[in-house]
Design an enzyme around this catalytic site. Sequence first.
Site, PDB file in Angstrom:
ATOM      1  N   HIS A  16      16.798  -3.615 -28.001  1.00  0.00           N
ATOM      2  CA  HIS A  16      17.590  -4.565 -27.355  1.00  0.00           C
ATOM      3  C   HIS A  16      18.475  -3.872 -26.253  1.00  0.00           C
ATOM      4  O   HIS A  16      18.588  -4.386 -25.217  1.00  0.00           O
ATOM      5  CB  HIS A  16      18.444  -5.345 -28.283  1.00  0.00           C
TER       6      HIS A  16
ATOM      7  N   ARG B 169       2.360 -15.826 -28.044  1.00  0.00           N
ATOM      8  CA  ARG B 169       1.982 -14.686 -26.899  1.00  0.00           C
ATOM      9  C   ARG B 169       1.126 -13.468 -27.610  1.00  0.00           C
ATOM     10  O   ARG B 169       0.780 -13.605 -28.623  1.00  0.00           O
ATOM     11  CB  ARG B 169       3.640 -14.135 -26.859  1.00  0.00           C
TER      12      ARG B 169
HETATM   13 FE1  HAS Z   1      16.537 -11.092 -24.145  1.00  0.00          FE
HETATM   14  C1  HAS Z   1      13.688 -11.132 -26.279  1.00  0.00           C
HETATM   15  C2  HAS Z   1      18.274 -12.756 -26.512  1.00  0.00           C
HETATM   16  C3  HAS Z   1      19.433 -10.861 -21.941  1.00  0.00           C
HETATM   17  C4  HAS Z   1      14.871  -9.198 -21.966  1.00  0.00           C
HETATM   18  N1  HAS Z   1      14.787 -10.248 -24.152  1.00  0.00           N
HETATM   19  C5  HAS Z   1      13.621 -10.331 -25.147  1.00  0.00           C
HETATM   20  C6  HAS Z   1      12.594  -9.495 -24.623  1.00  0.00           C
HETATM   21  C7  HAS Z   1      12.808  -8.984 -23.491  1.00  0.00           C
HETATM   22  C8  HAS Z   1      13.949  -9.571 -23.012  1.00  0.00           C
HETATM   23  C9  HAS Z   1      11.930  -8.151 -22.897  1.00  0.00           C
HETATM   24  O1  HAS Z   1      18.147 -12.876 -29.455  1.00  0.00           O
HETATM   25  C10 HAS Z   1      11.215  -9.412 -25.428  1.00  0.00           C
HETATM   26  C11 HAS Z   1      11.048  -8.229 -26.184  1.00  0.00           C
HETATM   27  C12 HAS Z   1       9.556  -8.330 -26.818  1.00  0.00           C
HETATM   28  O2  HAS Z   1       8.480  -8.131 -26.235  1.00  0.00           O
HETATM   29  O3  HAS Z   1       9.577  -8.623 -27.975  1.00  0.00           O
HETATM   30  N2  HAS Z   1      18.693 -11.743 -24.180  1.00  0.00           N
HETATM   31  C13 HAS Z   1      19.096 -12.288 -25.169  1.00  0.00           C
HETATM   32  C14 HAS Z   1      20.445 -12.498 -24.855  1.00  0.00           C
HETATM   33  C15 HAS Z   1      20.734 -11.788 -23.694  1.00  0.00           C
HETATM   34  C16 HAS Z   1      19.455 -11.539 -23.401  1.00  0.00           C
HETATM   35  C17 HAS Z   1      21.305 -13.110 -25.750  1.00  0.00           C
HETATM   36  N3  HAS Z   1      17.018 -10.123 -22.280  1.00  0.00           N
HETATM   37  C18 HAS Z   1      18.194 -10.207 -21.754  1.00  0.00           C
HETATM   38  C19 HAS Z   1      18.264  -9.275 -20.569  1.00  0.00           C
HETATM   39  C20 HAS Z   1      16.948  -8.890 -20.496  1.00  0.00           C
HETATM   40  C21 HAS Z   1      16.106  -9.312 -21.679  1.00  0.00           C
HETATM   41  C22 HAS Z   1      19.226  -8.990 -19.576  1.00  0.00           C
HETATM   42  C23 HAS Z   1      16.247  -7.726 -19.364  1.00  0.00           C
HETATM   43  C24 HAS Z   1      16.807  -7.289 -18.254  1.00  0.00           C
HETATM   44  N4  HAS Z   1      16.280 -11.622 -25.921  1.00  0.00           N
HETATM   45  C25 HAS Z   1      16.966 -12.239 -26.718  1.00  0.00           C
HETATM   46  C26 HAS Z   1      16.472 -12.344 -28.085  1.00  0.00           C
HETATM   47  C27 HAS Z   1      15.217 -11.962 -28.097  1.00  0.00           C
HETATM   48  C28 HAS Z   1      14.996 -11.628 -26.499  1.00  0.00           C
HETATM   49  C29 HAS Z   1      17.080 -12.911 -29.234  1.00  0.00           C
HETATM   50  C30 HAS Z   1      14.017 -12.033 -29.015  1.00  0.00           C
HETATM   51  C31 HAS Z   1      13.336 -13.453 -29.102  1.00  0.00           C
HETATM   52  C32 HAS Z   1      11.939 -13.057 -30.019  1.00  0.00           C
HETATM   53  O4  HAS Z   1      11.956 -13.872 -30.933  1.00  0.00           O
HETATM   54  O5  HAS Z   1      10.968 -12.300 -29.811  1.00  0.00           O
HETATM   55  C33 HAS Z   1      22.033 -12.004 -23.064  1.00  0.00           C
HETATM   56  O6  HAS Z   1      22.449 -10.813 -22.716  1.00  0.00           O
HETATM   57  C34 HAS Z   1      22.105 -13.067 -21.859  1.00  0.00           C
HETATM   58  C35 HAS Z   1      23.328 -13.159 -21.170  1.00  0.00           C
HETATM   59  C36 HAS Z   1      23.304 -13.696 -19.905  1.00  0.00           C
HETATM   60  C37 HAS Z   1      24.352 -14.773 -19.508  1.00  0.00           C
HETATM   61  C38 HAS Z   1      23.960 -15.371 -18.021  1.00  0.00           C
HETATM   62  C39 HAS Z   1      25.109 -15.024 -17.095  1.00  0.00           C
HETATM   63  C40 HAS Z   1      24.891 -15.248 -15.605  1.00  0.00           C
HETATM   64  C41 HAS Z   1      24.883 -14.579 -14.761  1.00  0.00           C
HETATM   65  C42 HAS Z   1      24.562 -15.030 -13.157  1.00  0.00           C
HETATM   66  C43 HAS Z   1      25.697 -15.150 -12.328  1.00  0.00           C
HETATM   67  C44 HAS Z   1      25.098 -15.803 -11.150  1.00  0.00           C
HETATM   68  C45 HAS Z   1      24.863 -15.276  -9.731  1.00  0.00           C
HETATM   69  C46 HAS Z   1      24.301 -15.841  -8.703  1.00  0.00           C
HETATM   70  C47 HAS Z   1      25.613 -13.983  -9.595  1.00  0.00           C
HETATM   71  C48 HAS Z   1      25.189 -15.351 -20.481  1.00  0.00           C
HETATM   72  C49 HAS Z   1      25.745 -13.208 -14.720  1.00  0.00           C
HETATM   73  C50 HAS Z   1      25.095 -16.923  -8.090  1.00  0.00           C
HETATM   74  C51 HAS Z   1      24.210 -17.489  -7.009  1.00  0.00           C
HETATM   75  C52 HAS Z   1      24.562 -18.732  -6.527  1.00  0.00           C
HETATM   76  C53 HAS Z   1      23.764 -19.300  -5.262  1.00  0.00           C
HETATM   77  C54 HAS Z   1      25.713 -19.697  -6.864  1.00  0.00           C
HETATM   78 CU    CU Z   2      17.515  -8.446 -27.347  1.00  0.00          CU
END
Ligand code: HAS
Ligand code: CU
Length: 557
Positions: free
Chosen positions: A228, A442
């Site tokens: 993670h 998958r």
């Molecule tokens: Fe994930 C599975 C939970 C973030 C990558 N994740 C994966 C796998 C990968 C991955 C590769 O809880 C698969 C692994 C495998 O092969 O088995 N993930 C999360 C959670 C977050 C999260 C809670 N993941 C990421 C990030 C990754 C990534 C970052 C890569 C870089 N993930 C999981 C869970 C699994 C999982 C379970 C297991 C699933 C399973 O059953 O196998 C959090 O960190 C996400 C927080 C993000 C936010 C969004 C904030 C928004 C922002 C955007 C601002 C906007 C802008 C643009 C700047 C709350 C910061 C504005 C533009 C305008 C035009 C207005």
């Molecule tokens: Cu994770």
Amino acid sequence: MTYVDDFPGEARVVRTAFAVAFASIGLGGALGVLQALFRTGYSRSLFSAVDYYSVLTAHGVLMALVFTTFFIVGLFAWGVTRSLDTGFRDLRFTWGWLALMTLGTLLAFVSILGGIVGFIPTHAAVLYTFYAPLEASPTFYLGLALLVVGSWGAGVDYVLTLRDWRADNPDERIPLQTFMAVSTMLLWFVCTLGVAVEVVVFLLPWSLGLIPRVDPLLTRTLFWYFGHAVVYFWLLPAYFVWYTIFPKLSGGRLFSDPLARVVFVLFLVLSTPVGVHHQYGDPGLSQGLKFVQMTSTYFILLPSLLTAFTVVASMEHGARQRGGEGRFGWLRALPWENPSFSGIALAGLAFAASGFGGMVNAGLNVNALVHNTMWVPGHFHLTVGTAVALTFMAITYWLLPQLTGKRLRLRTLAAVQPYLWFVGMVFMSNAMHRIGLAGVPRRTSEPQYEQVIFNTPIASIGELHLQTVGGAFLLFASLLCFLAVVGSTWLGERGAKPLAVNGHIPSALSGPEHSPRVLDDFRVWVALTVLLLLIAYGPPLAAMVQNGLFAPGSAPI
Ligand code: HAS
Ligand code: CU
């Protein structure tokens, strides 16, 4: 003066790291297209159903492990030397770790290739998550170990450079870019310990035949201890760009430097004790442990939510500096034609969507619906495949002139590239999420699953068409990115025209003087991290090894 004039040796290191990164995204991307064609049923004669797993391993390793790591060490090498305004101590050491990483990558790649071509006596159809009981040739594990050890060398290089700088500037705050690079590398040291133990103590001796068996639960737990946190090792360099360069690209300045520091410290402390959210389905781990790590997973949302606030606020500030007005009208004042800006803004939008998908994954009960389905590849093609990869491509357009002294050529191609990538990924990941919800698994080459679920021939399923259409957009976008990068590096005329990019980065609206100095004391944060890890992982690991290191055991607590 540009970076390349001030630090020609370091600029060469960064260019080399980027070259390996782009070579692997080129190759890995091409394999991804084959993957999509095979999975969606357009061409099943490309390779055998068995080779599918080797191709998938190559795609995952090249994109998720090689592209990211090389780009990150290059980006941070630039950020640390630029923001401290000092070169590395000894470039021979720097070239040494880069060479080690490259050697490791070649070893791992050739090992995977062996599974496909036959005349190389290796195999590694273990996927990029490579945990037991799947077993690869020893060279694969050795290659990955060298890649990681090389990247540790990069971390050591940054830390030593910072130490020298601190000796000369004892009263100054650490420049933000160096602060971010060093805290990310500390996170990397902490989390790679798990995978290093897994590979060196268990998988490598096992594949060499030195030990007869390994404990799958123990090795999987060690893997996910790393697995993670590694996603934040990919994400934080993108945040480094969003915080320190994106505000300037928007026309303004970073909203708050202290908030940015707090975010990076939170990631260091909270990223690792959550790995069990990848093991909700594993027998042998207690429900209590899963519940506790679900709770800490929800804590790790906080720094990303803070980021969404700070980065969007900085962007709005920039837009208003450029004359933007109104509640949403300011969005029109932003430089959407600049690929570095648009790429990052679209990467942010993709991350906002996939972050919410992550919250779904993290729920202990809801996870049962999506785990091991195509929903998960949908999630990570938006996170690492867009939020991170698109940011890296976009910022390359901005960095290249500073690293080569040449103007960015083929700007029109570069200008449309982020939009193509974004649209392609919207199609592809949306389809993946939807078929995942319908239960399509998958990590399988077996098409009959899809037919059983949809009760239709695969090629007539709408979502699968969308997946392929998305893949085609992505292929086209990669090609444009490649042409713009290669074109600028090789065709650009050095010094013939003024640089298109001014490398100066303005200070934050609220500077570091508004935060306590303890934020810059990494010893405190590393100590807290280790304490949390002992609490989170100590008892279950102790329970698993009670009946011996190599015998299967469970963690009832
Ligand atoms: Fe994930 C599975 C939970 C973030 C990558 N994740 C994966 C796998 C990968 C991955 C590769 O809880 C698969 C692994 C495998 O092969 O088995 N993930 C999360 C959670 C977050 C999260 C809670 N993941 C990421 C990030 C990754 C990534 C970052 C890569 C870089 N993930 C999981 C869970 C699994 C999982 C379970 C297991 C699933 C399973 O059953 O196998 C959090 O960190 C996400 C927080 C993000 C936010 C969004 C904030 C928004 C922002 C955007 C601002 C906007 C802008 C643009 C700047 C709350 C910061 C504005 C533009 C305008 C035009 C207005
Ligand atoms: Cu994770």
